[in-house]
Design an enzyme around this catalytic site. Structure first.
Site, mmCIF file in Angstrom:
data_model
loop_
_atom_site.group_PDB
_atom_site.id
_atom_site.type_symbol
_atom_site.label_atom_id
_atom_site.label_comp_id
_atom_site.label_asym_id
_atom_site.label_seq_id
_atom_site.Cartn_x
_atom_site.Cartn_y
_atom_site.Cartn_z
ATOM 1 N N CYS A 1 0.807 -1.232 0.000
ATOM 2 C CA CYS A 1 0.000 0.000 0.000
ATOM 3 C C CYS A 1 0.835 1.275 0.000
ATOM 4 C CB CYS A 1 -0.930 -0.004 1.207
ATOM 5 S SG CYS A 1 -2.134 -1.337 1.129
HETATM 6 N N1 LIG Z 1 -2.796 -5.785 1.789
HETATM 7 C C1 LIG Z 1 -3.311 -4.776 2.436
HETATM 8 O O1 LIG Z 1 -2.990 -4.555 3.580
HETATM 9 C C2 LIG Z 1 -4.325 -3.859 1.792
HETATM 10 C C3 LIG Z 1 -5.039 -2.977 2.598
HETATM 11 C C4 LIG Z 1 -5.984 -2.141 2.030
HETATM 12 C C5 LIG Z 1 -6.187 -2.166 0.653
HETATM 13 N N2 LIG Z 1 -5.451 -3.006 -0.137
HETATM 14 C C6 LIG Z 1 -5.724 -2.993 -1.569
HETATM 15 O O2 LIG Z 1 -6.518 -4.123 -1.896
HETATM 16 C C7 LIG Z 1 -6.166 -4.613 -3.196
HETATM 17 C C8 LIG Z 1 -5.758 -6.072 -3.098
HETATM 18 O O3 LIG Z 1 -4.582 -6.151 -2.298
HETATM 19 P P1 LIG Z 1 -4.112 -7.484 -1.606
HETATM 20 O O4 LIG Z 1 -3.071 -7.099 -0.623
HETATM 21 O O5 LIG Z 1 -5.281 -8.287 -1.164
HETATM 22 O O6 LIG Z 1 -3.426 -8.219 -2.854
HETATM 23 P P2 LIG Z 1 -2.965 -9.760 -2.912
HETATM 24 O O7 LIG Z 1 -1.878 -9.811 -3.921
HETATM 25 O O8 LIG Z 1 -2.729 -10.274 -1.533
HETATM 26 O O9 LIG Z 1 -4.241 -10.508 -3.462
HETATM 27 C C9 LIG Z 1 -4.767 -10.266 -4.731
HETATM 28 C C10 LIG Z 1 -5.223 -11.584 -5.322
HETATM 29 O O10 LIG Z 1 -5.799 -11.303 -6.595
HETATM 30 C C11 LIG Z 1 -5.457 -12.342 -7.488
HETATM 31 N N3 LIG Z 1 -5.615 -11.825 -8.837
HETATM 32 C C12 LIG Z 1 -4.791 -10.992 -9.534
HETATM 33 N N4 LIG Z 1 -5.317 -10.712 -10.735
HETATM 34 C C13 LIG Z 1 -6.483 -11.388 -10.808
HETATM 35 C C14 LIG Z 1 -7.485 -11.500 -11.807
HETATM 36 N N5 LIG Z 1 -7.403 -10.844 -12.968
HETATM 37 N N6 LIG Z 1 -8.545 -12.307 -11.555
HETATM 38 C C15 LIG Z 1 -8.649 -12.972 -10.381
HETATM 39 N N7 LIG Z 1 -7.736 -12.894 -9.396
HETATM 40 C C16 LIG Z 1 -6.674 -12.101 -9.621
HETATM 41 C C17 LIG Z 1 -4.044 -12.715 -7.100
HETATM 42 O O11 LIG Z 1 -3.735 -14.046 -7.501
HETATM 43 C C18 LIG Z 1 -4.088 -12.565 -5.564
HETATM 44 O O12 LIG Z 1 -4.401 -13.792 -4.924
HETATM 45 C C19 LIG Z 1 -5.068 -3.686 -3.703
HETATM 46 O O13 LIG Z 1 -5.659 -2.647 -4.448
HETATM 47 C C20 LIG Z 1 -4.491 -3.118 -2.438
HETATM 48 O O14 LIG Z 1 -3.881 -1.866 -2.636
HETATM 49 C C21 LIG Z 1 -4.558 -3.866 0.414
#
Ligand SMILES: NC(=O)c1ccc[n+]([C@@H]2O[C@H](COP(=O)([O-])OP(=O)(O)OC[C@H]3O[C@@H](n4cnc5c(N)ncnc54)[C@H](O)[C@@H]3O)[C@@H](O)[C@H]2O)c1
Length: 424
Positions: free
Chosen positions: A266
């Site tokens: 993030c």
């Molecule tokens: N990790 C955090 O602490 C956090 C906190 C708040 C917001 N976010 C936001 O949330 C969003 C997701 O982050 P995250 O940390 O969960 O990411 P992550 O990488 O942990 O998980 C994302 C998942 O999406 C899958 N993926 C990617 N492309 C795909 C597609 N086209 N179809 C289906 N699945 C797909 C990946 O395989 C992965 O398992 C981002 O925008 C991030 O900025 C994250």
């Protein structure tokens, strides 16, 4: 919650089963909703189907307890039966540090084949203001249905802080902005199932920007305290003592910790979504750029600090054995993304240091070809032990008693006085 035809919502789809998506999926399943989770990683899907969680905040037992209500798949067509679909795919930066909406656009494209009248689609991924309306909606409308008329669209940013237990999805207020008042109403009803407090805003754009404000706020304040840490190093003042003292002010000050640099998915990434979008409006975002520069400089400063500490012990960096303690970007999680430890390891390696690391949460760092070695072994064999990320339970007394030299970039050894101990 009920859909426009008055029927209760019984099924929710979640696209992207990572740090954000899996906890959401489990939370809805725990409220009795049937959940279809879609991820394009077949191995991840197989693990979740087998009841194995890859997210620290969701122990496998918790996942297994709702196994009969969660199914994971790579097949988007399974979402056709869901009343609502939440999108939680990554929003990274390209090599040129511009927004990479690739995962979001490809998931939206796939959803356009399954979206149906009466469905609610909510974007949870962090992104710049305008993404929901300008990028997501046109792709979904390739279905031939109209957003806001035939199906509902909203943006609701995820605020999860991995590893945190005092605030959860339920107890953290959830911001929601709908494309139309009806979209908002449906999204609020959905999140009411899993969140105690919903914060309604007028449209998706303020919701998108509110999330970025939160992250920019942290990035700027961390940069400020990191810059002061570098100044304190020159002035011979203990930054931790300064931060502790300033934090006694009961109003008008908020504590931020200095450290080896910002990591995670993030803070090093999201602010640049906003600075990129701001360019379209000819408005410089100098705070964002400057904070990014200062925070990105921290690993280099840390390496210089290690080199000086070794020098004071009559040792060059080249050939010195450096034990890195903790390589994930923050305590209590195994997430390596953008971790400053990786940069520190690379920079030290380039200077000829012999590096080993110990991290209970990170068995290996494949991109650098390292594996975690036993705590006792790395300590016994090092010239300097460097605390980069202090996971809970790290035996600080033992580190200071065993290693000939200790450099602490997290301020966790403040209670220890020892001649072989150096702090940020
Ligand atoms: N990790 C955090 O602490 C956090 C906190 C708040 C917001 N976010 C936001 O949330 C969003 C997701 O982050 P995250 O940390 O969960 O990411 P992550 O990488 O942990 O998980 C994302 C998942 O999406 C899958 N993926 C990617 N492309 C795909 C597609 N086209 N179809 C289906 N699945 C797909 C990946 O395989 C992965 O398992 C981002 O925008 C991030 O900025 C994250």
């Amino acid at each position: 919650m009920s859909s426009p035809d008055g029927k209760p919502t019984t099924s929710v789809g979640v696209v992207g089963l990572g740090y954000v998506g899996l906890p959401l999926a489990v939370a809805f399943a725990e409220e009795g909703v049937d959940v279809v989770g879609v991820d394009y990683e077949p191995r991840l899907v197989a693990a979740i189907e087998a009841g194995e969680s890859h997210i620290e905040d969701i122990p496998s037992e918790r996942l297994r307890a709702v196994a009969d209500r969660i199914s994971a798949t790579t097949d988007y067509s399974r979402l056709a039966t869901c009343d609502a679909v939440l999108i939680a795919v990554p929003t990274p930066l390209t090599r040129n540090r511009e927004p990479d909406l690739g995962p979001l656009l490809s998931s939206a494209q796939a959803l356009s084949n399954v979206v149906h009248a009466g469905q609610l689609i909510v974007l949870e991924s962090t992104t710049y203001p305008g993404t929901t309306r300008e990028q997501l909606v046109p792709l979904l409308e390739e279905s031939g249905l109209a957003a806001g008329r035939d199906f509902n669209v909203a943006f609701s940013p995820e605020r999860v802080d991995p590893g945190r237990t005092d605030y959860t999805l339920r107890t953290t207020p959830k911001i929601v902005g709908g494309l139309t008042p009806a979209c908002l109403e449906r999204a609020v009803a959905l999140y009411d199932l899993v969140c105690d407090e919903i914060v309604e805003v007028s449209s998706p754009e303020p919701a998108e920007l509110a999330k970025l404000l939160e992250n920019v706020f942290r990035s700027v304040n961390i940069a400020l305290v990191n810059e002061l840490a570098m100044l304190c190093d020159r002035m011979g003042i203990d930054i931790w003592e300064v931060v502790d003292a300033a934090s006694t002010k009961p109003y008008g000050f908020m504590r931020f910790e200095p450290g080896p640099g910002m990591g995670g998915h993030c803070l090093p990434v999201d602010p640049f979504y906003l600075s990129w979008k701001a360019r379209e409006y000819g408005q410089p975002t100098e705070f964002i750029e400057l904070a990014g520069e200062v925070n990105q400089r921290m690993p280099e400063f840390c390496v210089d600090r290690i080199a000086r500490a070794l020098n004071d012990h009559s040792k060059p960096v080249r050939g010195s054995r450096v034990a890195i303690l903790g390589v994930s970007y923050k305590a209590g999680v195994g997430d390596l993304r953008e971790s400053p430890a990786l940069k520190i390891i690379q920079l030290l390696g380039r200077q000829g240091a012999v590096i080993s690391y110990h991290d209970d949460y990170v068995p290996e760092v494949p991109e650098l070809g390292y594996s975690s070695e036993p705590f006792d072994a790395v300590l016994a064999e090092c010239d300097v032990a460097v605390i980069v990320t202090a996971h809970p339970g790290l035996d600080l007394e033992r580190i200071v008693a065993t290693a000939p030299l200790v450099v602490d970039f997290r301020g966790v050894t403040r209670h220890i006085e020892a001649p072989n101990l150096v702090r940020l």
